[in-house]
Enzyme design. Structure first.
Site, PDB file in Angstrom:
ATOM      1  N   CYS A   1      -7.760  -9.487  -0.191  1.00 57.50           N
ATOM      2  CA  CYS A   1      -7.344 -10.227   1.017  1.00 57.50           C
ATOM      3  C   CYS A   1      -7.856  -9.457   2.231  1.00 57.50           C
ATOM      4  CB  CYS A   1      -5.837 -10.461   1.036  1.00 57.50           C
ATOM      5  SG  CYS A   1      -4.828  -8.974   1.128  1.00 57.50           S
TER       6      CYS A   1
ATOM      7  N   ASN B   1      -4.802  -6.032   2.579  1.00 55.34           N
ATOM      8  CA  ASN B   1      -4.309  -5.446   1.318  1.00 55.34           C
ATOM      9  C   ASN B   1      -2.870  -4.927   1.429  1.00 55.34           C
ATOM     10  OD1 ASN B   1      -5.245  -2.733  -0.963  1.00 55.34           O
ATOM     11  ND2 ASN B   1      -4.505  -4.763  -1.464  1.00 55.34           N
TER      12      ASN B   1
ATOM     13  N   CYS C   1      -0.271  -7.663   2.038  1.00 52.02           N
ATOM     14  CA  CYS C   1       0.582  -8.848   1.815  1.00 52.02           C
ATOM     15  C   CYS C   1       0.129  -9.645   0.577  1.00 52.02           C
ATOM     16  CB  CYS C   1       0.590  -9.760   3.042  1.00 52.02           C
ATOM     17  SG  CYS C   1       1.280  -8.965   4.530  1.00 52.02           S
ATOM     18  N   ARG C   2      -0.961 -10.410   0.705  1.00 54.52           N
ATOM     19  CA  ARG C   2      -1.311 -11.353  -0.359  1.00 54.52           C
ATOM     20  C   ARG C   2      -1.872 -10.691  -1.624  1.00 54.52           C
ATOM     21  NH1 ARG C   2      -5.108 -14.745   3.407  1.00 54.52           N
ATOM     22  NH2 ARG C   2      -5.331 -12.613   4.227  1.00 54.52           N
ATOM     23  N   SER C   3      -2.889  -9.839  -1.465  1.00 56.44           N
ATOM     24  CA  SER C   3      -3.507  -9.296  -2.695  1.00 56.44           C
ATOM     25  C   SER C   3      -2.582  -8.332  -3.457  1.00 56.44           C
ATOM     26  CB  SER C   3      -4.890  -8.689  -2.426  1.00 56.44           C
ATOM     27  OG  SER C   3      -4.828  -7.618  -1.540  1.00 56.44           O
TER      28      SER C   3
ATOM     29  N   ASP D   1      -2.491 -16.536   5.244  1.00 55.92           N
ATOM     30  CA  ASP D   1      -2.091 -15.185   5.660  1.00 55.92           C
ATOM     31  C   ASP D   1      -0.676 -15.233   6.264  1.00 55.92           C
ATOM     32  OD1 ASP D   1      -1.819 -12.731   6.827  1.00 55.92           O
ATOM     33  OD2 ASP D   1      -3.785 -12.751   7.810  1.00 55.92           O
TER      34      ASP D   1
HETATM   35  P1  4NP Z   1      -3.006  -9.617   4.035  1.00 53.84           P
HETATM   36  O1  4NP Z   1      -2.258  -9.815   5.455  1.00 53.84           O
HETATM   37  O2  4NP Z   1      -4.473  -9.835   4.295  1.00 53.84           O
HETATM   38  O3  4NP Z   1      -2.420 -10.663   3.175  1.00 53.84           O
HETATM   39  O4  4NP Z   1      -2.695  -8.192   3.580  1.00 53.84           O
HETATM   40  C1  4NP Z   1      -2.640  -9.105   6.607  1.00 53.84           C
HETATM   41  C2  4NP Z   1      -2.233  -7.805   6.769  1.00 53.84           C
HETATM   42  C3  4NP Z   1      -2.595  -7.115   7.930  1.00 53.84           C
HETATM   43  C4  4NP Z   1      -3.356  -7.758   8.895  1.00 53.84           C
HETATM   44  C5  4NP Z   1      -3.750  -9.060   8.730  1.00 53.84           C
HETATM   45  C6  4NP Z   1      -3.392  -9.742   7.574  1.00 53.84           C
HETATM   46  N1  4NP Z   1      -3.712  -7.062  10.070  1.00 53.84           N
HETATM   47  O5  4NP Z   1      -4.346  -7.684  10.946  1.00 53.84           O
HETATM   48  O6  4NP Z   1      -3.414  -5.877  10.208  1.00 53.84           O
END
Ligand code: 4NP
Length: 162
Positions: free
Chosen positions: A11, A14, A16-18, A129
């Site tokens: 994702c 790294n 939340c989703r993955s 996201d």
């Molecule tokens: P993820 O979510 O891609 O599912 O881990 C996010 C985590 C952090 C950020 C964006 C999306 N960020 O912009 O820091």
């Protein structure tokens, strides 16, 4: 026995989703007693959260459903992942485009949108996201990822005779 099949979830951050997919897929692999054959990891396309535990909201939602993500740590995707993993599953179209741009011509990894394994009517859905939203976003990720991981494991088992 070596863990000869590698599955990598990707994702943006790294956290939340993955890691949710990583934790759920590990859980399913262990329940199917395939832990000696299938190895699982997750990573982000950015390095902002490298070394961090999954987001506290992600961990809380996962824990409510019986998944422990506390041992996972963030890392950024690296080019050698194309050799290390048989399946590379991206959470949204932007992640997929970013990874595709790094793909060596000789790569044999199956690079796909994770949403191929979620419910859809022809066009696979991105896993949205949840980072800047409310609790519903995290609950939605969990639901989509649970469905997708079950189907993905069935595909991996079929592909590799496991
Ligand atoms: P993820 O979510 O891609 O599912 O881990 C996010 C985590 C952090 C950020 C964006 C999306 N960020 O912009 O820091």
């Amino acid at each position: 026995m070596t863990k000869n099949v590698g599955v990598l979830f990707v994702c943006l951050g790294n956290i939340c989703r993955s890691p949710t997919a990583d934790g759920i897929f590990r859980h399913l692999v262990k329940a199917a007693q395939l832990g000696d054959q299938i190895r699982t990891d997750s990573c982000g396309t950015i390095n902002t959260h490298a070394g961090e535990s999954p987001d506290s909201r992600t961990q809380a939602h996962a824990k409510e459903h019986g998944y422990d993500l506390s041992m996972l740590r963030g890392r950024q995707f690296k080019k050698s992942d194309f050799e290390e993993f048989n399946y590379i599953l991206c959470m949204d179209y932007e992640n997929l485009a970013n990874i595709k741009a790094l793909e060596p011509l000789e790569s044999e990894a199956i690079l796909q949108l994770f949403g191929e394994y979620c419910d859809h009517d022809g066009t696979p859905l991105a896993v949205p996201d949840p980072y800047y939203g409310g609790p519903d976003g995290f609950a939605n990720v969990l639901q989509m990822v649970e469905t997708g991981c079950r189907r993905l494991l069935a595909k991996v088992r079929e592909d590799h005779g496991l």
